[in-house]
Design a protein around this motif. Structure first.
Motif, PDB file in Angstrom:
ATOM      1  N   CYS A 133       0.854  -1.185   0.000  1.00  0.00           N
ATOM      2  CA  CYS A 133       0.000   0.000   0.000  1.00  0.00           C
ATOM      3  C   CYS A 133       0.893   1.239   0.000  1.00  0.00           C
ATOM      4  CB  CYS A 133      -0.893  -0.010   1.232  1.00  0.00           C
ATOM      5  SG  CYS A 133      -1.733   1.551   1.505  1.00  0.00           S
TER       6      CYS A 133
ATOM      7  N   CYS B 239       0.166   3.228   3.638  1.00  0.00           N
ATOM      8  CA  CYS B 239       0.641   2.698   4.930  1.00  0.00           C
ATOM      9  C   CYS B 239       1.820   1.736   4.759  1.00  0.00           C
ATOM     10  CB  CYS B 239      -0.501   2.014   5.681  1.00  0.00           C
ATOM     11  SG  CYS B 239      -1.072   0.504   4.869  1.00  0.00           S
TER      12      CYS B 239
ATOM     13  N   LYS C  14      -1.623  -5.837   2.095  1.00  0.00           N
ATOM     14  CA  LYS C  14      -2.988  -6.142   2.516  1.00  0.00           C
ATOM     15  C   LYS C  14      -3.666  -7.022   1.467  1.00  0.00           C
ATOM     16  CE  LYS C  14      -3.122  -3.322   6.213  1.00  0.00           C
ATOM     17  NZ  LYS C  14      -3.748  -2.000   6.197  1.00  0.00           N
TER      18      LYS C  14
ATOM     19  N   CYS D 194      -4.553   0.438   0.177  1.00  0.00           N
ATOM     20  CA  CYS D 194      -5.321  -0.669   0.740  1.00  0.00           C
ATOM     21  C   CYS D 194      -6.690  -0.176   1.202  1.00  0.00           C
ATOM     22  CB  CYS D 194      -4.565  -1.323   1.876  1.00  0.00           C
ATOM     23  SG  CYS D 194      -4.545  -0.324   3.372  1.00  0.00           S
TER      24      CYS D 194
ATOM     25  N   ASP E 288      -7.199   2.403   3.704  1.00  0.00           N
ATOM     26  CA  ASP E 288      -6.797   3.773   3.369  1.00  0.00           C
ATOM     27  C   ASP E 288      -7.624   4.376   2.229  1.00  0.00           C
ATOM     28  OD1 ASP E 288      -4.785   4.085   5.288  1.00  0.00           O
ATOM     29  OD2 ASP E 288      -3.405   2.875   4.087  1.00  0.00           O
TER      30      ASP E 288
HETATM   31 ZN   LIG Z   1      -2.742   1.100   3.506  1.00  0.00          ZN
END
Ligand SMILES: [Zn+2]
Length: 255
Positions: free
Chosen positions: A157, A160, A164, A178, A181
């Protein structure tokens, strides 16, 4: 007289253009010295000795003088072949031409780049051998994004930096974000997970090891849309060969 500066090189012919009345400029991707423009005197004359070795979609071993700057020269073609199927099929022709102009736009002239020489060679070979040209084109497009300085993170991602299960593509983050987010980009692309899966696969696939990729037409259309979007907004090329390819695909659809 023997030209001592002449040496053998491996090349894939990218394109040709007329130069003055009888001469031509021929652009090659060479394995040894990257993309180079060659001046070929008299190539437009009916008796040119090099004519057969410099038809579109030629590749092989040539001999010539590779200049570091400016125009290079070709003296002979030693072991030259042609991508026959590509040159006989107007659709394959359009895909191959687009790929070659895309690489020409992405890579600087006169810089050796063997990895991309190999990729182009394998891509053209696969297309010539009947592998899905649309998919091969997508693979090259995805892998070229880092060369263009757009470096979408197709593994983690982009917000972050974790791995994921579900992702979407975000132009704001220049990559995948992801599910957790999604709220960070309300203009995210809302792609389905199948399209995301192929984007991630294409970013790492090795063209030399490809055996089969079956993608249904609906997913192929989505891949085309998302790659067009990324290229339009983040790369900003305006290639005639791409417009021609789009036009060809429209005609095919309406046939
Ligand atoms: Zn993320």
């Amino acid at each position: 007289m023997v030209n001592t500066k002449s040496r053998p090189f491996h090349g894939i012919l990218l394109y040709r253009q007329n130069y003055r009345e009888h001469d031509m400029l021929v652009k090659f991707f060479t394995a040894e010295a990257g993309i180079k423009m060659f001046f070929v005197r008299g190539l437009n004359r009916p008796k040119s000795k090099l004519a057969a070795d410099l038809i579109p979609f030629s590749f092989g071993t040539y001999e010539g003088e590779l200049k570091e700057q400016g125009l290079s020269y070709i003296s002979t073609g030693d072991n030259v072949s042609h991508f026959q199927q590509i040159s006989e099929d107007i659709m394959l022709n359009a895909y191959a031409t687009y790929l070659m102009t895309l690489l020409d736009a992405a890579l600087p002239d006169n810089f050796p780049n063997k990895p991309w020489f190999d990729k182009l060679f394998y891509a053209l070979n696969l297309i010539n051998n009947g592998f899905d040209a649309e998919i091969i084109t997508n693979i090259i497009e995805v892998q070229l994004l880092t060369v263009f300085g757009v470096a979408p993170d197709f593994k983690y991602c982009a917000a972050c930096h974790l791995q994921k299960d579900r992702y979407d593509y975000s132009e704001k983050f220049n990559g995948l974000i992801c599910e957790d987010d999604y709220h960070l980009d309300k203009y995210r692309m809302h792609l389905d997970q199948k399209t995301i899966y192929y984007l991630r696969l294409f970013s790492i696939v090795n063209l030399t090891k490809i055996e089969k990729i079956n993608v249904n037409q609906a997913t192929k259309n989505k891949l085309r849309q998302v790659l067009d979007k990324i290229y339009d907004s983040s790369v900003g090329l305006n290639l005639k060969s791409k417009k021609f390819l789009d036009q060809m695909n429209k005609w095919e659809l309406n046939r």
